[in-house]
Design an enzyme around this catalytic site. Structure first.
Site, PDB file in Angstrom:
ATOM      1  N   PRO A 149       0.791  -1.229   0.000  1.00  0.00           N
ATOM      2  CA  PRO A 149       0.000   0.000   0.000  1.00  0.00           C
ATOM      3  C   PRO A 149       0.828   1.286   0.000  1.00  0.00           C
ATOM      4  CG  PRO A 149      -0.152  -1.117   2.123  1.00  0.00           C
ATOM      5  CD  PRO A 149       0.519  -2.068   1.177  1.00  0.00           C
ATOM      6  N   ASN A 150       0.295   2.251  -0.710  1.00  0.00           N
ATOM      7  CA  ASN A 150       0.847   3.614  -0.813  1.00  0.00           C
ATOM      8  C   ASN A 150       2.106   3.726  -1.671  1.00  0.00           C
ATOM      9  OD1 ASN A 150      -1.152   4.883   0.942  1.00  0.00           O
ATOM     10  ND2 ASN A 150      -0.185   3.735   2.589  1.00  0.00           N
ATOM     11  N   ARG A 163       5.224  10.960  -2.586  1.00  0.00           N
ATOM     12  CA  ARG A 163       5.019  10.584  -1.188  1.00  0.00           C
ATOM     13  C   ARG A 163       6.310  10.780  -0.379  1.00  0.00           C
ATOM     14  NH1 ARG A 163       4.746   4.411   1.148  1.00  0.00           N
ATOM     15  NH2 ARG A 163       4.177   4.980   3.261  1.00  0.00           N
ATOM     16  N   TYR A 186      11.347   8.509   1.013  1.00  0.00           N
ATOM     17  CA  TYR A 186      11.246   7.441   0.006  1.00  0.00           C
ATOM     18  C   TYR A 186      11.904   7.761  -1.328  1.00  0.00           C
ATOM     19  CZ  TYR A 186       7.940   5.569   3.375  1.00  0.00           C
ATOM     20  OH  TYR A 186       7.376   5.078   4.521  1.00  0.00           O
ATOM     21  N   ASN A 211       7.974  -5.724  -1.354  1.00  0.00           N
ATOM     22  CA  ASN A 211       7.944  -4.607  -0.403  1.00  0.00           C
ATOM     23  C   ASN A 211       6.533  -4.567   0.162  1.00  0.00           C
ATOM     24  OD1 ASN A 211       7.918  -2.293   1.085  1.00  0.00           O
ATOM     25  ND2 ASN A 211       8.942  -1.018  -0.438  1.00  0.00           N
ATOM     26  N   ALA A 264       3.355  -0.887   4.560  1.00  0.00           N
ATOM     27  CA  ALA A 264       2.831  -0.884   5.933  1.00  0.00           C
ATOM     28  C   ALA A 264       2.433  -2.287   6.400  1.00  0.00           C
ATOM     29  CB  ALA A 264       1.648   0.065   6.036  1.00  0.00           C
ATOM     30  N   GLU A 293      12.839  -9.337   0.994  1.00  0.00           N
ATOM     31  CA  GLU A 293      12.041  -8.234   1.541  1.00  0.00           C
ATOM     32  C   GLU A 293      12.794  -6.931   1.264  1.00  0.00           C
ATOM     33  OE1 GLU A 293      11.303  -8.741   5.729  1.00  0.00           O
ATOM     34  OE2 GLU A 293      10.767  -6.623   6.006  1.00  0.00           O
ATOM     35  N   HIS A 313      12.828  -2.671   1.405  1.00  0.00           N
ATOM     36  CA  HIS A 313      12.286  -1.392   1.879  1.00  0.00           C
ATOM     37  C   HIS A 313      13.144  -0.268   1.329  1.00  0.00           C
ATOM     38  CE1 HIS A 313       9.646  -3.466   4.639  1.00  0.00           C
ATOM     39  NE2 HIS A 313      10.677  -4.195   5.015  1.00  0.00           N
ATOM     40  N   ARG A 362      13.869   4.585  11.927  1.00  0.00           N
ATOM     41  CA  ARG A 362      12.617   5.330  11.981  1.00  0.00           C
ATOM     42  C   ARG A 362      11.851   4.993  13.278  1.00  0.00           C
ATOM     43  NH1 ARG A 362       9.633   4.722   6.454  1.00  0.00           N
ATOM     44  NH2 ARG A 362       8.500   6.482   7.370  1.00  0.00           N
TER      45      ARG A 362
HETATM   46  C1  DQA Z   1       8.436   0.890   3.478  1.00  0.00           C
HETATM   47  C2  DQA Z   1       8.612   1.088   4.995  1.00  0.00           C
HETATM   48  C3  DQA Z   1       7.287   0.871   5.715  1.00  0.00           C
HETATM   49  O1  DQA Z   1       7.467   1.057   7.111  1.00  0.00           O
HETATM   50  C4  DQA Z   1       6.254   1.846   5.217  1.00  0.00           C
HETATM   51  O2  DQA Z   1       5.006   1.586   5.849  1.00  0.00           O
HETATM   52  C5  DQA Z   1       6.120   1.868   3.752  1.00  0.00           C
HETATM   53  C6  DQA Z   1       7.308   1.729   2.912  1.00  0.00           C
HETATM   54  C7  DQA Z   1       9.713   1.258   2.699  1.00  0.00           C
HETATM   55  O3  DQA Z   1       9.795   0.889   1.526  1.00  0.00           O
HETATM   56  O4  DQA Z   1      10.595   1.943   3.232  1.00  0.00           O
HETATM   57  O5  DQA Z   1       5.032   2.101   3.215  1.00  0.00           O
HETATM   58  O6  DQA Z   1       8.173  -0.485   3.232  1.00  0.00           O
END
Ligand code: DQA
Length: 151
Positions: A11-12, A19, A24, A76, A79, A100, A102, A109
């Site tokens: 998501p997002n 964003r 990011y 990825n 959240a 995985e 990120h 963080r």
């Molecule tokens: C994320 C890190 C997560 O904590 C966050 O909720 C994201 C992006 C990252 O790519 O840094 O949406 O996965």
């Protein structure tokens, strides 16, 4: 047939580019996916990219990987990293190796981001390399698949 690698964005991540760019970066998701397709071509693998804001859609996609010839996953979970037992269980059920990824360094963080439902199942975790992290993950996956194929 080139080994198939699925790329799954949670998501997002569709908002990448606008964003929180300080966290990011400014690379869009479309750019990340195109760069992965280009790199896959060079490496001799194929990638299939998907993003969803919906947990169930991500679970459905992972379940489908058991039948569609997927050999490796770049994930990825965004959240859902910190919340989703359902997505974790789906990955465990299909038993596909995954990295995985990120963009941000989740360890630098908020404390809640240090908990991942995926890291103990993952072959590797890349966190904090920005968009480059996806390319590194793809190189790793291709190396695993192509080296194994030669044995
Ligand atoms: C994320 C890190 C997560 O904590 C966050 O909720 C994201 C992006 C990252 O790519 O840094 O949406 O996965």
């Amino acid at each position: 047939m080139k080994p198939r690698i699925a790329v799954l964005h949670g998501p997002n991540l569709n908002l990448l580019g606008t964003r929180e760019p300080a966290v990011y970066g400014s690379t869009t998701l479309a750019r990340i996916d195109q760069d992965l397709r280009d790199l896959a071509e060079q490496l001799g693998v194929q990638v299939d990219c998907m993003q969803s804001n919906h947990e169930g859609a991500l679970v459905d996609r992972v379940q489908a990987m058991a039948q569609d010839g997927t050999r490796f996953v770049l994930l990825n979970p965004a959240a859902y990293t910190h919340t989703s037992v359902a997505l974790r269980d789906a990955l465990a059920a299909v038993a596909l190796p995954f990295v995985e990824v990120h963009l941000s360094n989740v360890y630098r963080r908020e404390a809640f981001r240090r908990t991942s439902y995926f890291s103990d199942l993952a072959e590797a975790v890349i966190s904090g390399c920005g968009a480059l992290g996806y390319s590194l993950a793809l190189r790793f996956a291709a190396d695993r698949l192509l080296t194994k194929a030669q044995n």
